[in-house]
Design an enzyme around this catalytic site. Structure first.
Site, short mmCIF file in Angstrom:
data_model
loop_
_atom_site.label_atom_id
_atom_site.label_comp_id
_atom_site.label_asym_id
_atom_site.label_seq_id
_atom_site.Cartn_x
_atom_site.Cartn_y
_atom_site.Cartn_z
CB ALA A 110 17.98 36.47 -48.56
CG PHE A 111 17.33 42.41 -49.16
CD1 PHE A 111 17.33 42.02 -47.83
CD2 PHE A 111 17.87 43.63 -49.51
CE1 PHE A 111 17.89 42.85 -46.86
CE2 PHE A 111 18.42 44.47 -48.54
CZ PHE A 111 18.43 44.08 -47.21
CE LYS A 112 21.18 41.14 -44.64
NZ LYS A 112 19.81 40.63 -44.44
CG ASP A 113 21.87 36.87 -53.10
OD1 ASP A 113 22.96 36.63 -52.54
OD2 ASP A 113 20.94 36.04 -53.18
CG LEU A 116 26.60 41.27 -49.66
CD1 LEU A 116 26.08 40.35 -48.57
CD2 LEU A 116 28.06 41.62 -49.41
#
Ligand SMILES: *Cc1c(COP(=O)(O)O)cnc(C)c1O
Length: 500
Positions: A110-113, A116
């Site tokens: 997911a794009f939070k990688d 993060l």
């Protein structure tokens, strides 16, 4: 493009260095840190030859000057490596006349990688530079995606411990499996007998507990947060907007200087705010299309200027966008108020006391860059089905919301400018909803069967990270009552405790 950017709270006060802004996450007055001036991009032609890391170095370096070229290079290289299963990190795909920017090639799909994977390195360096000798403890409550992305990002990062609380029966099976199998000596995952709000309230109570804070300080720990109020999560996201433009330039889809639109599936308003920041540093951007699911607080806001959280929160097939208070909107309010902290303070006080606020006509007038709309559950399923049937392209539920809203935008405005739909999660992360949307039966077989069926139907392999989940050992099996979270933290951090 180096300049001495510093950070100020949206609610006023003195500016701080980018190191201080990254380490503290939120300002002492409860405001969010924003850059006091926007650096400007060099000519796009000069950036055209850069790969993702090179561009990240340029863009992030200009916003976060204190790291220096070498320091920033170390952060960027540690983040954007083979953890990503695509050499371009954020590849752009053309399907019919549509463009999709895939931000789900990192470790948690997911794009939070995107942010993060680099935040832990930014945080560690900033903390060292400020002379902090304490260990940083990241505390996070998660409804699924953020927790896993933070665990991956912080796993085995020296000088940090990470503790994630999740609602035991409130995340998808894949999301839970991803978390409880997390490796890394400094990672801790605890299930809560309660819902996401219970977990979130528990974490907030721990942050506010001064007694606990000072006891842990004496033991060598300080708390920090990895959620998107931290400016260290927003700045890395500016990079892929510029990168997508460079890919369009390279493919001769646009001429340098030609405006493009971005359509962003939105929850906490962090991702789309980064697109707005990309525009502020000189990327040729026309409209920012804000796509919501039926939790359409932002749509109402863009229509009427009234933000009103007093409504029911619906659980949808795009859970990472099920949110009523979009924290990062405060940063936009600051900008469209003409950087007036008193106006922001007033609006936020209204939100805290009555659950709503209304902006004036002058501020409304500065929202022209934005267009808001929303997708019902049926709209989202239809968009996923159409993308698959008409273009042979499989998208997840969050991206389905974006694609639906983009089609509504064209229909309503007739604007045919080249537009990029931001694709925020892999379809394999939400197999039940995706299978149903393309006309399959999600009830037949277990989760693995579903994934393999999705793979057969689409012709795409099951991502290894998900395929391997069933083979990984469970490393975290603590479950506690919501009222017991503080004890868990103390237990984990006490000398000779669960911390290894
Ligand atoms: C977090 C998330 C979003 C929403 O992003 P915001 O920055 O909170 O607006 C959209 N899609 C997915 C898959 C997410 O994980």
């Amino acid at each position: 493009m180096a300049g001495e950017v510093r950070y100020i709270s949206t609610r006023g006060g003195k500016s701080v260095s980018c190191f201080e802004a990254v380490v503290s996450g939120i300002a002492d007055d409860g405001g969010l840190y924003v850059p006091d001036a926007f650096p400007q991009l060099p000519p796009l032609e000069d950036l055209a030859g850069l790969d993702y890391r090179g561009l990240a170095l340029t863009v992030m370096g200009s916003f976060l000057p204190d790291y220096g070229t070498d320091g920033m290079k170390q952060c960027v290289e540690a983040a954007y490596d083979e953890k990503f299963d695509h050499p371009k990190i954020a590849p752009l795909f053309k399907k019919d006349s549509f463009f999709f920017l895939e931000l789900f090639h990192g470790p948690t799909l997911a794009f939070k990688d995107m942010a993060l994977s680099v935040l832990p390195h930014l945080l560690k360096k900033a903390s060292q530079a400020l002379g902090n000798e304490k260990k940083i403890v990241i505390l996070t409550a998660t409804s699924g995606d953020t927790g896993k992305a933070a665990l991956e990002g912080f796993a085995d990062v020296e000088g940090t411990e990470i503790i994630v609380f999740y609602p035991k029966n409130g995340v998808s099976r894949i999301q839970e499996r991803q978390m409880v199998t997390q490796e890394g000596e400094n990672t801790h995952v605890v299930g809560i007998e309660g819902n996401f709000d219970d977990a979130q309230n528990g974490v907030k109570a721990i942050f506010a507990d001064q007694g606990l804070k000072s006891a842990l300080y004496d033991d060598g720990y300080v708390f920090s947060s990895a959620n998107s109020i931290n400016i260290g999560r927003l700045i890395p996201q500016v990079v892929y907007y510029v990168y997508s433009y460079l890919q369009l330039l390279k493919n001769k889809e646009v001429n340098a200087g030609q405006n493009i639109n971005f359509c962003v599936p939105t929850g906490n308003f962090g991702n789309i705010l980064s697109a707005y920041y990309a525009k502020k540093i000189g990327l040729p951007v026309g409209r920012l299309i804000c796509a919501s699911n039926i939790n359409n607080v932002l749509y109402d806001f863009f229509e009427t200027g009234v933000y009103d959280r007093n409504r029911e929160l619906y659980a949808t097939s795009s859970p990472s966008m099920d949110i009523l208070v979009s924290s990062n909107l405060e940063r936009l309010l600051y900008d469209i108020s003409g950087q007036d902290p008193d106006i922001v303070k007033n609006l936020q006080e209204g939100l805290n006391s009555t659950g709503k606020f209304k902006i004036g006509t002058d501020m409304m007038g500065r929202l022209e860059d934005f267009y808001g709309s929303y997708a019902t559950e049926e709209d989202t399923a239809r968009a996923i089905g159409d993308a698959f049937k008409k273009m042979g392209y499989l998208i997840d539920t969050h991206t389905g919301v974006g694609f639906d809203v983009y089609r509504k935008y064209i229909e309503e405005t007739g604007d045919r400018a080249k537009s990029v739909v931001v694709s925020t999660a892999s379809p394999f992360k939400f197999p039940d909803a995706v299978i149903e949307a393309i006309g399959g039966d999600s009830q037949a077989g277990d989760q693995m069967d579903l994934l393999h069926r999705l793979s057969e139907i689409s012709g795409n392999p099951v991502p290894l990270r998900i395929e391997n989940l069933s083979r990984l050992a469970v490393r975290h099996n603590t479950v506690c009552r919501a009222g017991d979270m503080k004890n868990q933290v103390t237990e984990i951090l006490k000398p000779g405790g669960a911390r290894r």
